[in-house]
Design a protein around this motif. Sequence first.
Motif, PDB file in Angstrom:
ATOM      1  N   LEU A 182      11.577   3.420 -31.989  1.00  0.00           N
ATOM      2  CA  LEU A 182      12.912   3.873 -31.580  1.00  0.00           C
ATOM      3  C   LEU A 182      12.986   5.390 -31.445  1.00  0.00           C
ATOM      4  O   LEU A 182      13.701   5.911 -30.591  1.00  0.00           O
ATOM      5  CB  LEU A 182      13.960   3.390 -32.579  1.00  0.00           C
ATOM      6  N   TYR A 183      12.247   6.101 -32.293  1.00  0.00           N
ATOM      7  CA  TYR A 183      12.255   7.565 -32.241  1.00  0.00           C
ATOM      8  C   TYR A 183      11.909   8.063 -30.836  1.00  0.00           C
ATOM      9  O   TYR A 183      12.585   8.936 -30.286  1.00  0.00           O
ATOM     10  CB  TYR A 183      11.272   8.116 -33.263  1.00  0.00           C
ATOM     11  N   LEU A 189      -1.135  12.647 -28.223  1.00  0.00           N
ATOM     12  CA  LEU A 189      -2.013  12.602 -29.404  1.00  0.00           C
ATOM     13  C   LEU A 189      -3.048  13.734 -29.393  1.00  0.00           C
ATOM     14  O   LEU A 189      -3.429  14.233 -28.325  1.00  0.00           O
ATOM     15  CB  LEU A 189      -2.733  11.253 -29.463  1.00  0.00           C
ATOM     16  N   PRO A 190      -3.517  14.143 -30.571  1.00  0.00           N
ATOM     17  CA  PRO A 190      -4.533  15.207 -30.641  1.00  0.00           C
ATOM     18  C   PRO A 190      -5.776  14.926 -29.804  1.00  0.00           C
ATOM     19  O   PRO A 190      -6.391  15.860 -29.269  1.00  0.00           O
ATOM     20  CB  PRO A 190      -4.866  15.251 -32.144  1.00  0.00           C
ATOM     21  N   SER A 191      -6.152  13.667 -29.678  1.00  0.00           N
ATOM     22  CA  SER A 191      -7.346  13.322 -28.901  1.00  0.00           C
ATOM     23  C   SER A 191      -7.108  13.360 -27.402  1.00  0.00           C
ATOM     24  O   SER A 191      -8.055  13.269 -26.619  1.00  0.00           O
ATOM     25  CB  SER A 191      -7.831  11.923 -29.296  1.00  0.00           C
ATOM     26  N   MET A 192      -5.830  13.498 -26.996  1.00  0.00           N
ATOM     27  CA  MET A 192      -5.496  13.537 -25.564  1.00  0.00           C
ATOM     28  C   MET A 192      -4.996  14.946 -25.218  1.00  0.00           C
ATOM     29  O   MET A 192      -5.781  15.874 -25.148  1.00  0.00           O
ATOM     30  CB  MET A 192      -4.461  12.462 -25.243  1.00  0.00           C
ATOM     31  N   ASP A 193      -3.686  15.111 -25.045  1.00  0.00           N
ATOM     32  CA  ASP A 193      -3.154  16.419 -24.658  1.00  0.00           C
ATOM     33  C   ASP A 193      -2.821  17.311 -25.852  1.00  0.00           C
ATOM     34  O   ASP A 193      -2.543  18.501 -25.681  1.00  0.00           O
ATOM     35  CB  ASP A 193      -1.894  16.240 -23.799  1.00  0.00           C
ATOM     36  N   ASN A 194      -2.766  16.737 -27.044  1.00  0.00           N
ATOM     37  CA  ASN A 194      -2.521  17.499 -28.270  1.00  0.00           C
ATOM     38  C   ASN A 194      -1.229  18.321 -28.187  1.00  0.00           C
ATOM     39  O   ASN A 194      -1.225  19.536 -28.433  1.00  0.00           O
ATOM     40  CB  ASN A 194      -3.721  18.416 -28.574  1.00  0.00           C
ATOM     41  N   ASP A 195      -0.142  17.658 -27.848  1.00  0.00           N
ATOM     42  CA  ASP A 195       1.158  18.329 -27.737  1.00  0.00           C
ATOM     43  C   ASP A 195       1.979  18.133 -29.002  1.00  0.00           C
ATOM     44  O   ASP A 195       1.991  17.043 -29.599  1.00  0.00           O
ATOM     45  CB  ASP A 195       1.946  17.773 -26.542  1.00  0.00           C
ATOM     46  N   ASP A 196       2.685  19.186 -29.388  1.00  0.00           N
ATOM     47  CA  ASP A 196       3.516  19.138 -30.584  1.00  0.00           C
ATOM     48  C   ASP A 196       4.976  18.826 -30.280  1.00  0.00           C
ATOM     49  O   ASP A 196       5.721  18.413 -31.178  1.00  0.00           O
ATOM     50  CB  ASP A 196       3.459  20.482 -31.326  1.00  0.00           C
ATOM     51  N   ASN A 241       5.679  12.130 -31.463  1.00  0.00           N
ATOM     52  CA  ASN A 241       5.702  11.017 -32.406  1.00  0.00           C
ATOM     53  C   ASN A 241       4.702  11.206 -33.551  1.00  0.00           C
ATOM     54  O   ASN A 241       5.034  10.964 -34.721  1.00  0.00           O
ATOM     55  CB  ASN A 241       5.432   9.707 -31.657  1.00  0.00           C
ATOM     56  N   HIS A 242       3.510  11.647 -33.226  1.00  0.00           N
ATOM     57  CA  HIS A 242       2.507  11.802 -34.281  1.00  0.00           C
ATOM     58  C   HIS A 242       2.830  12.967 -35.207  1.00  0.00           C
ATOM     59  O   HIS A 242       2.348  13.011 -36.339  1.00  0.00           O
ATOM     60  CB  HIS A 242       1.099  11.946 -33.693  1.00  0.00           C
ATOM     61  N   ARG A 243       3.635  13.922 -34.739  1.00  0.00           N
ATOM     62  CA  ARG A 243       4.084  15.013 -35.604  1.00  0.00           C
ATOM     63  C   ARG A 243       5.236  14.555 -36.485  1.00  0.00           C
ATOM     64  O   ARG A 243       5.337  14.946 -37.646  1.00  0.00           O
ATOM     65  CB  ARG A 243       4.509  16.222 -34.762  1.00  0.00           C
ATOM     66  N   ARG A 244       6.113  13.735 -35.948  1.00  0.00           N
ATOM     67  CA  ARG A 244       7.259  13.245 -36.728  1.00  0.00           C
ATOM     68  C   ARG A 244       6.826  12.202 -37.755  1.00  0.00           C
ATOM     69  O   ARG A 244       7.340  12.162 -38.879  1.00  0.00           O
ATOM     70  CB  ARG A 244       8.289  12.636 -35.762  1.00  0.00           C
ATOM     71  N   PHE A 245       5.862  11.379 -37.415  1.00  0.00           N
ATOM     72  CA  PHE A 245       5.370  10.340 -38.326  1.00  0.00           C
ATOM     73  C   PHE A 245       3.942  10.710 -38.730  1.00  0.00           C
ATOM     74  O   PHE A 245       3.728  11.550 -39.571  1.00  0.00           O
ATOM     75  CB  PHE A 245       5.474   8.965 -37.666  1.00  0.00           C
ATOM     76  N   THR A 257       0.461   5.905 -37.083  1.00  0.00           N
ATOM     77  CA  THR A 257       1.736   5.254 -36.773  1.00  0.00           C
ATOM     78  C   THR A 257       2.072   5.425 -35.296  1.00  0.00           C
ATOM     79  O   THR A 257       2.565   4.492 -34.645  1.00  0.00           O
ATOM     80  CB  THR A 257       2.858   5.839 -37.648  1.00  0.00           C
ATOM     81  N   ALA A 258       1.800   6.590 -34.734  1.00  0.00           N
ATOM     82  CA  ALA A 258       2.073   6.835 -33.316  1.00  0.00           C
ATOM     83  C   ALA A 258       1.246   5.906 -32.432  1.00  0.00           C
ATOM     84  O   ALA A 258       1.747   5.337 -31.452  1.00  0.00           O
ATOM     85  CB  ALA A 258       1.788   8.293 -32.974  1.00  0.00           C
TER      86      ALA A 258
END
Length: 297
Positions: free
Chosen positions: A40-41, A89-96, A104-108, A112-113
């Motif tokens: 949902l995020y 994701l860090p393995s792709m574009d690595n965006d914050d 999503n990966h920064r928030r969780f 989980t992302a």
Amino acid sequence: MEENQMLKEFIEQYKQRVEKQFPTMINSLAGPQRLKDAMLYSLEAGGKRIRPMLLYAVLHGYGRPAVMGDAAACALEMVHTYSLIHDDLPSMDNDDMRRGMPTNHRRFDEATAVLAGDAMLTHSFHLIAADQHLDDAVKVKLIEQLSRASGAGGMVGGQMADMLAEREENILAADLENIHEHKTGDLLAVGLQMGAVAAGADEEAQKHLDLFGRHIGLSFQIKDDLLDVEGDEALIGKPVGSDQTNHKHTYVRLLGVEGAKKRLDEHTEAALEALQHVHADTSILSALAHYIRTREQ
């Protein structure tokens, strides 16, 4: 009604329509709450909802009720959103940041992302299969279209080709167009294809709606590249110049700003020409093509 106002009202109406379905749709799922929160995020993080908008615009043009497109529109937006989660994701574009919010990966967290994206992709096909407003034959066709557009021969393949191209020092503009025809264009075009099938459009109309979608898909990507150079960071929700910082191949890098703008105009005009062969009300689609060319975010 003036074109911009007509489009603004259409976008607002159908943007709300698709967004209001997400909370119930996700919270009714079985599974850990953290997974549903992560889904949902990103689904509720905003966005233009262009892909479901194209689907609804075709139904509107053929005078079909919007309810015929609700499941497919939500499925399409879920596939798009999952792709953004994974792209960041860090393995792709690595965006914050995405849409002015932590990715999503920064928030969780990264795991989980990944799982939130996986869950959205798989649930999108369930949404169409369980739709009570379409015939089974239509649902099978919609699932076939969406899986093709989002898979190895479509969006995912385009993403892979884009990553491989980043290892090359020099590529041609034609190579970049081929990448983005799949990475971006396929998921835009399939919204039109799905809308056409649900609406019962004939094969000639389906062909030209698909052509329209492919041209505006390239227009969309070219405009994204231009906004990365000329955009307002507060409007686009992420740092301007990130493509250049990450040494990404873009239309601006290959063609220059003016060359990219010329290519944007060419694809927009080709998209509008394709609509001339569709015997339905294409006013919303035409307005959307103009909007993509002039958008600021």
